[in-house]
Structures are given as structure tokens and as C-alpha cells.
Design a protein around this motif. Structure first.
Motif, PDB file in Angstrom:
ATOM      1  N   ALA A  10      -6.568 -14.001   8.032  1.00  0.00           N
ATOM      2  CA  ALA A  10      -6.567 -13.188   6.818  1.00  0.00           C
ATOM      3  C   ALA A  10      -6.104 -11.770   7.112  1.00  0.00           C
ATOM      4  O   ALA A  10      -5.477 -11.123   6.274  1.00  0.00           O
ATOM      5  N   LYS A  11      -6.379 -11.300   8.314  1.00  0.00           N
ATOM      6  CA  LYS A  11      -5.994  -9.952   8.715  1.00  0.00           C
ATOM      7  C   LYS A  11      -4.471  -9.782   8.669  1.00  0.00           C
ATOM      8  O   LYS A  11      -3.970  -8.714   8.334  1.00  0.00           O
ATOM      9  N   LYS A  12      -3.743 -10.867   8.977  1.00  0.00           N
ATOM     10  CA  LYS A  12      -2.288 -10.814   8.989  1.00  0.00           C
ATOM     11  C   LYS A  12      -1.685 -10.991   7.597  1.00  0.00           C
ATOM     12  O   LYS A  12      -0.523 -10.645   7.377  1.00  0.00           O
ATOM     13  N   ARG A  13      -2.436 -11.525   6.660  1.00  0.00           N
ATOM     14  CA  ARG A  13      -1.887 -11.887   5.352  1.00  0.00           C
ATOM     15  C   ARG A  13      -2.225 -10.908   4.230  1.00  0.00           C
ATOM     16  O   ARG A  13      -1.537 -10.876   3.206  1.00  0.00           O
ATOM     17  N   PHE A  14      -3.296 -10.150   4.369  1.00  0.00           N
ATOM     18  CA  PHE A  14      -3.747  -9.269   3.294  1.00  0.00           C
ATOM     19  C   PHE A  14      -3.836  -7.834   3.787  1.00  0.00           C
ATOM     20  O   PHE A  14      -4.162  -7.582   4.940  1.00  0.00           O
ATOM     21  N   THR A  15      -3.557  -6.883   2.874  1.00  0.00           N
ATOM     22  CA  THR A  15      -3.733  -5.464   3.168  1.00  0.00           C
ATOM     23  C   THR A  15      -4.408  -4.805   1.973  1.00  0.00           C
ATOM     24  O   THR A  15      -4.270  -5.269   0.837  1.00  0.00           O
ATOM     25  N   PHE A  16      -5.128  -3.728   2.234  1.00  0.00           N
ATOM     26  CA  PHE A  16      -5.770  -2.976   1.168  1.00  0.00           C
ATOM     27  C   PHE A  16      -4.833  -1.894   0.660  1.00  0.00           C
ATOM     28  O   PHE A  16      -4.116  -1.262   1.431  1.00  0.00           O
ATOM     29  N   THR A  17      -4.849  -1.660  -0.653  1.00  0.00           N
ATOM     30  CA  THR A  17      -4.095  -0.561  -1.225  1.00  0.00           C
ATOM     31  C   THR A  17      -4.949   0.698  -1.153  1.00  0.00           C
ATOM     32  O   THR A  17      -6.112   0.659  -0.749  1.00  0.00           O
ATOM     33  N   GLY A  18      -4.386   1.808  -1.568  1.00  0.00           N
ATOM     34  CA  GLY A  18      -5.128   3.062  -1.545  1.00  0.00           C
ATOM     35  C   GLY A  18      -6.303   3.084  -2.495  1.00  0.00           C
ATOM     36  O   GLY A  18      -7.292   3.776  -2.260  1.00  0.00           O
ATOM     37  N   THR A  19      -6.220   2.309  -3.573  1.00  0.00           N
ATOM     38  CA  THR A  19      -7.309   2.283  -4.557  1.00  0.00           C
ATOM     39  C   THR A  19      -8.338   1.199  -4.253  1.00  0.00           C
ATOM     40  O   THR A  19      -9.280   1.028  -5.016  1.00  0.00           O
ATOM     41  N   GLY A  20      -8.129   0.436  -3.172  1.00  0.00           N
ATOM     42  CA  GLY A  20      -9.108  -0.574  -2.779  1.00  0.00           C
ATOM     43  C   GLY A  20      -8.784  -1.986  -3.218  1.00  0.00           C
ATOM     44  O   GLY A  20      -9.545  -2.907  -2.950  1.00  0.00           O
ATOM     45  N   LYS A  21      -7.672  -2.170  -3.922  1.00  0.00           N
ATOM     46  CA  LYS A  21      -7.267  -3.521  -4.296  1.00  0.00           C
ATOM     47  C   LYS A  21      -6.654  -4.208  -3.087  1.00  0.00           C
ATOM     48  O   LYS A  21      -6.307  -3.570  -2.094  1.00  0.00           O
ATOM     49  N   ILE A  22      -6.508  -5.535  -3.161  1.00  0.00           N
ATOM     50  CA  ILE A  22      -5.998  -6.298  -2.029  1.00  0.00           C
ATOM     51  C   ILE A  22      -4.602  -6.820  -2.369  1.00  0.00           C
ATOM     52  O   ILE A  22      -4.400  -7.461  -3.398  1.00  0.00           O
ATOM     53  N   LYS A  23      -3.658  -6.541  -1.489  1.00  0.00           N
ATOM     54  CA  LYS A  23      -2.263  -6.929  -1.682  1.00  0.00           C
ATOM     55  C   LYS A  23      -1.980  -8.190  -0.885  1.00  0.00           C
ATOM     56  O   LYS A  23      -2.506  -8.371   0.204  1.00  0.00           O
ATOM     57  N   ARG A  24      -1.126  -9.058  -1.449  1.00  0.00           N
ATOM     58  CA  ARG A  24      -0.795 -10.314  -0.784  1.00  0.00           C
ATOM     59  C   ARG A  24       0.685 -10.595  -0.961  1.00  0.00           C
ATOM     60  O   ARG A  24       1.327 -10.054  -1.856  1.00  0.00           O
ATOM     61  N   GLY A  25       1.215 -11.463  -0.105  1.00  0.00           N
ATOM     62  CA  GLY A  25       2.588 -11.910  -0.242  1.00  0.00           C
ATOM     63  C   GLY A  25       2.637 -13.220  -1.006  1.00  0.00           C
ATOM     64  O   GLY A  25       1.638 -13.918  -1.132  1.00  0.00           O
ATOM     65  N   HIS A  26       3.807 -13.543  -1.524  1.00  0.00           N
ATOM     66  CA  HIS A  26       3.965 -14.791  -2.266  1.00  0.00           C
ATOM     67  C   HIS A  26       4.195 -15.963  -1.318  1.00  0.00           C
ATOM     68  O   HIS A  26       4.849 -15.817  -0.280  1.00  0.00           O
ATOM     69  N   ALA A  27       3.700 -17.115  -1.696  1.00  0.00           N
ATOM     70  CA  ALA A  27       3.912 -18.341  -0.934  1.00  0.00           C
ATOM     71  C   ALA A  27       5.220 -19.001  -1.372  1.00  0.00           C
ATOM     72  O   ALA A  27       5.868 -18.545  -2.314  1.00  0.00           O
ATOM     73  N   PHE A  28       5.600 -20.062  -0.688  1.00  0.00           N
ATOM     74  CA  PHE A  28       6.756 -20.912  -1.031  1.00  0.00           C
ATOM     75  C   PHE A  28       8.098 -20.200  -0.864  1.00  0.00           C
ATOM     76  O   PHE A  28       9.054 -20.516  -1.557  1.00  0.00           O
ATOM     77  N   HIS A  29       8.195 -19.253   0.066  1.00  0.00           N
ATOM     78  CA  HIS A  29       9.473 -18.579   0.269  1.00  0.00           C
ATOM     79  C   HIS A  29       9.888 -18.603   1.742  1.00  0.00           C
ATOM     80  O   HIS A  29      10.627 -17.748   2.208  1.00  0.00           O
ATOM     81  N   SER A  30       9.387 -19.591   2.494  1.00  0.00           N
ATOM     82  CA  SER A  30       9.708 -19.606   3.916  1.00  0.00           C
ATOM     83  C   SER A  30      10.688 -20.707   4.302  1.00  0.00           C
ATOM     84  O   SER A  30      11.488 -20.526   5.216  1.00  0.00           O
ATOM     85  N   HIS A  31      10.648 -21.840   3.631  1.00  0.00           N
ATOM     86  CA  HIS A  31      11.568 -22.925   3.966  1.00  0.00           C
ATOM     87  C   HIS A  31      11.761 -23.820   2.748  1.00  0.00           C
ATOM     88  O   HIS A  31      11.099 -23.642   1.736  1.00  0.00           O
ATOM     89  N   ILE A  32      12.684 -24.784   2.875  1.00  0.00           N
ATOM     90  CA  ILE A  32      13.106 -25.667   1.770  1.00  0.00           C
ATOM     91  C   ILE A  32      13.549 -24.816   0.585  1.00  0.00           C
ATOM     92  O   ILE A  32      13.077 -24.964  -0.540  1.00  0.00           O
ATOM     93  N   LEU A  33      14.476 -23.908   0.844  1.00  0.00           N
ATOM     94  CA  LEU A  33      14.920 -22.979  -0.185  1.00  0.00           C
ATOM     95  C   LEU A  33      16.141 -23.477  -0.944  1.00  0.00           C
ATOM     96  O   LEU A  33      16.510 -22.890  -1.961  1.00  0.00           O
ATOM     97  N   THR A  34      16.781 -24.557  -0.470  1.00  0.00           N
ATOM     98  CA  THR A  34      18.014 -25.000  -1.114  1.00  0.00           C
ATOM     99  C   THR A  34      17.759 -25.583  -2.500  1.00  0.00           C
ATOM    100  O   THR A  34      18.613 -25.462  -3.383  1.00  0.00           O
ATOM    101  N   LYS A  35      16.611 -26.178  -2.710  1.00  0.00           N
ATOM    102  CA  LYS A  35      16.325 -26.768  -4.019  1.00  0.00           C
ATOM    103  C   LYS A  35      15.739 -25.772  -5.013  1.00  0.00           C
ATOM    104  O   LYS A  35      15.561 -26.103  -6.175  1.00  0.00           O
TER     105      LYS A  35
END
Length: 65
Positions: A10-35
Motif C-alpha cells: 500500500a505504501k507504493k500505491r497510495f500517497t496523501f495529499t496536503g489536505t489529508g485525502k488519499i491519492k491513487r492511480g488508475h488500474a487497467f493501464h499496464s498491459h493488454i492495451l490493444t483492445k
């Protein structure tokens, strides 16, 4: 008593914003992108905030007790 560790996955996937909210990246963008359309791939770039339903469970993984 042993040290309490944060979840290292979780430490590698999430970061805190300045206001204390939690930021995340989107899934499904690493492979099988042709379809996937250009529009779909473009929307998956960048980051967004963790939904309110999941904030408590993510905080338990990130914050040391």
C-alpha cells in the motif's frame, strides 16, 4: 514489543495529499492495451482520489498504530 509496520504494498500505491485525502492511480493501464480505445487509455492516465467507502481500510494499511 515489536515495531508496527505499514503495509509495503500500500505504501507504493497510495500517497496523501496536503489536505489529508488519499491519492491513487488508475488500474487497467499496464498491459493488454490493444483492445482498449484511445479514450479509455487516456482516462486511465493520471491519478484520482480514493472513494469515501474505502478510506478507512486504506488508512489502516498506511498509518502506523
Amino acid at each position: 514489543m515489536p515495531k508496527v509496520k505499514t503495509n509495503s504494498g500500500a505504501k507504493k500505491r497510495f500517497t496523501f495529499t496536503g489536505t489529508g485525502k488519499i491519492k491513487r492511480g488508475h488500474a487497467f493501464h499496464s498491459h493488454i492495451l490493444t483492445k482498449k480505445t484511445k479514450k479509455q487509455k487516456r482516462r486511465l492516465t493520471g491519478s484520482s482520489l480514493v472513494d469515501t467507502a474505502n478510506i478507512n481500510s486504506v488508512k489502516l494499511l498506511l498509518v502506523k498504530k
